[in-house]
Design a protein around this motif. Structure first.
Motif, PDB file in Angstrom:
ATOM      1  N   HIS A   1      54.202  48.367  11.908  1.00 34.06           N
ATOM      2  CA  HIS A   1      53.422  49.155  13.793  1.00 34.06           C
ATOM      3  C   HIS A   1      53.129  47.520  14.097  1.00 34.06           C
ATOM      4  CE1 HIS A   1      54.340  53.392  13.732  1.00 34.06           C
ATOM      5  NE2 HIS A   1      54.804  52.704  12.539  1.00 34.06           N
ATOM      6  N   ARG A   2      53.884  46.656  14.470  1.00 31.69           N
ATOM      7  CA  ARG A   2      52.874  45.545  15.241  1.00 31.69           C
ATOM      8  C   ARG A   2      51.428  45.496  16.106  1.00 31.69           C
ATOM      9  NH1 ARG A   2      56.772  41.703  13.085  1.00 31.69           N
ATOM     10  NH2 ARG A   2      57.844  42.061  12.133  1.00 31.69           N
ATOM     11  N   LYS A   3      52.005  47.203  17.164  1.00 34.49           N
ATOM     12  CA  LYS A   3      50.697  47.686  17.867  1.00 34.49           C
ATOM     13  C   LYS A   3      49.383  47.601  17.028  1.00 34.49           C
ATOM     14  CE  LYS A   3      54.275  49.257  21.477  1.00 34.49           C
ATOM     15  NZ  LYS A   3      54.159  51.032  22.217  1.00 34.49           N
ATOM     16  N   VAL A   4      49.535  47.719  15.698  1.00 34.18           N
ATOM     17  CA  VAL A   4      47.961  47.816  14.845  1.00 34.18           C
ATOM     18  C   VAL A   4      47.808  46.491  14.794  1.00 34.18           C
ATOM     19  CG1 VAL A   4      47.103  49.273  13.403  1.00 34.18           C
ATOM     20  CG2 VAL A   4      48.062  50.378  15.396  1.00 34.18           C
ATOM     21  N   THR A   5      46.812  45.912  14.333  1.00 40.62           N
ATOM     22  CA  THR A   5      46.316  44.683  13.570  1.00 40.62           C
ATOM     23  C   THR A   5      45.189  45.541  12.959  1.00 40.62           C
ATOM     24  OG1 THR A   5      46.798  43.211  15.660  1.00 40.62           O
ATOM     25  CG2 THR A   5      46.019  42.761  13.680  1.00 40.62           C
ATOM     26  N   ALA A   6      45.835  45.267  11.341  1.00 41.23           N
ATOM     27  CA  ALA A   6      44.986  45.778  10.346  1.00 41.23           C
ATOM     28  C   ALA A   6      44.192  44.085   9.932  1.00 41.23           C
ATOM     29  CB  ALA A   6      46.055  46.312   9.268  1.00 41.23           C
ATOM     30  N   GLY A   7      42.920  44.524   8.888  1.00 39.94           N
ATOM     31  CA  GLY A   7      42.497  43.941   8.310  1.00 39.94           C
ATOM     32  C   GLY A   7      42.797  43.572   7.269  1.00 39.94           C
ATOM     33  N   PHE A   8      43.832  44.183   6.456  1.00 39.35           N
ATOM     34  CA  PHE A   8      44.263  43.726   5.042  1.00 39.35           C
ATOM     35  C   PHE A   8      46.083  44.584   4.681  1.00 39.35           C
ATOM     36  CE2 PHE A   8      44.488  43.424   0.676  1.00 39.35           C
ATOM     37  CZ  PHE A   8      43.961  42.365   0.056  1.00 39.35           C
ATOM     38  N   TYR A   9      46.780  43.881   4.674  1.00 36.64           N
ATOM     39  CA  TYR A   9      48.255  44.662   4.692  1.00 36.64           C
ATOM     40  C   TYR A   9      48.323  44.632   3.254  1.00 36.64           C
ATOM     41  CZ  TYR A   9      48.410  44.233   9.641  1.00 36.64           C
ATOM     42  OH  TYR A   9      48.425  44.756  10.400  1.00 36.64           O
ATOM     43  N   VAL A  10      48.571  45.582   2.888  1.00 37.66           N
ATOM     44  CA  VAL A  10      49.151  45.688   0.773  1.00 37.66           C
ATOM     45  C   VAL A  10      50.777  45.874   0.793  1.00 37.66           C
ATOM     46  CG1 VAL A  10      49.000  46.862  -1.244  1.00 37.66           C
ATOM     47  CG2 VAL A  10      47.077  46.131  -0.131  1.00 37.66           C
ATOM     48  N   LEU A  11      51.653  44.969   0.183  1.00 38.21           N
ATOM     49  CA  LEU A  11      53.077  45.071   0.342  1.00 38.21           C
ATOM     50  C   LEU A  11      53.612  45.656  -0.469  1.00 38.21           C
ATOM     51  CD1 LEU A  11      55.581  44.907   2.137  1.00 38.21           C
ATOM     52  CD2 LEU A  11      55.360  42.554   1.285  1.00 38.21           C
TER      53      LEU A  11
END
Length: 292
Positions: free
Chosen positions: A104-114
């Motif tokens: 979801h590129r419209k949302v820029t989160a602070g931290f990404y867990v893949l």
């Protein structure tokens, strides 16, 4: 408000739900909200879970969060931007956990867990329709850390190092494995698996049910496998009831959210799972340092 995405590059089956539950437990001293799309629900738009919801109105995984954790807010919205805005307005959480929002590129989160499955690493996969990737593996560059999920309990340090080399990332890589409960549960009771001598009907409607079935199946048990997030029809419910004559039904926690109320609770149980991570203290510190 801090935001953490838990997602994957593949179409599913990496174990997002138990990893989100891990984070919920880790952040128990914070005001936490979860935001999901609500896959398979019959409703649309933003819904903040309350006593009126069930798996059909918010989806099986959000309903699982809502049923298990009474101190968090659970919301669904296909529009994650609107969902975050509504949560800020109605709940004002300190942390929002974004379920399956890696694309979801419209949302820029602070931290990404893949997350990536030990048996189906994104480095070995291809874009749909030739493989199971939603996007090219270069999407890994958005991750702040990676968890290789569903590892063998006895995975060696050498195997971990080989996987890290294959993934070719500059962020920390952790490894997790599934831990099955020793008990099965329903709304009113619990049974110890090791002491169960009655034949079972095992039902699994998850992406990769192999390990779940292997954990439970004994000689004389029957197995019914459905697609991930399967919505059980009235005819299928009758088939299940007929096949369960003189048996106990054991299903996944996610499937239980969709089956409860349709099958007699006296014979319907679920087997919970958790995840255990290697280097837990460092992982926890990384998350807690971000949250503050």
């Amino acid at each position: 408000m801090k935001s953490i995405v838990v997602g994957n590059l593949s179409v599913g089956g990496t174990g997002k739900t138990p990893h989100i539950e891990y984070l919920i437990r880790l952040l128990r001293d914070k005001k936490v909200a979860t935001l999901s799309r609500g896959y398979g629900r019959t409703t649309k738009g933003f819904i903040l879970a309350d006593a009126t919801v069930d798996a059909t109105t918010i989806g099986d995984e959000p309903f699982q969060f809502f049923s298990k954790f009474k101190n968090i807010a659970v919301a669904v919205d296909g529009n994650r931007t609107n969902g975050i805005q509504q949560l800020e307005k109605l709940v004002n959480p300190e942390v929002v956990l974004l379920d399956d929002a890696f694309q979801h590129r419209k949302v820029t989160a602070g931290f990404y867990v893949l997350l990536t499955d030990y048996n189906h690493l994104f480095a070995d996969d291809f874009i749909l329709p030739f493989g199971n990737l939603r996007e090219p593996s270069m999407g890994k560059k958005r991750a702040d850390l990676i968890i290789v999920t569903k590892c063998p309990n006895d995975i060696t340090d050498l195997a971990k190092e080989k996987i890290k080399q294959k993934l070719k990332v500059d962020v920390p890589v952790y490894f997790s494995h599934i831990v099955y409960d020793e008990m099965v549960y329903n709304a009113n009771s619990q049974l110890r698996l090791a002491e169960m001598n009655q034949s079972k009907l095992i039902i699994a409607g998850i992406a990769n049910p192999t390990s779940f079935i292997e954990k439970l199946k004994n000689e004389g048990d029957e197995v019914l496998i459905y697609s991930d997030h399967h919505e059980f029809s009235a005819q299928e419910i009758e088939t299940i009831k007929a096949r369960a004559t003189n048996k106990i039904i054991i299903t996944t926690e996610k499937d239980y959210m969709r089956l409860q109320g349709k099958i007699d609770d006296a014979i319907l149980y679920y087997l919970p799972i958790k995840v255990a991570l290697d280097n837990t203290s460092q992982f926890d510190k990384t998350i807690l340092d971000y949250v503050g």
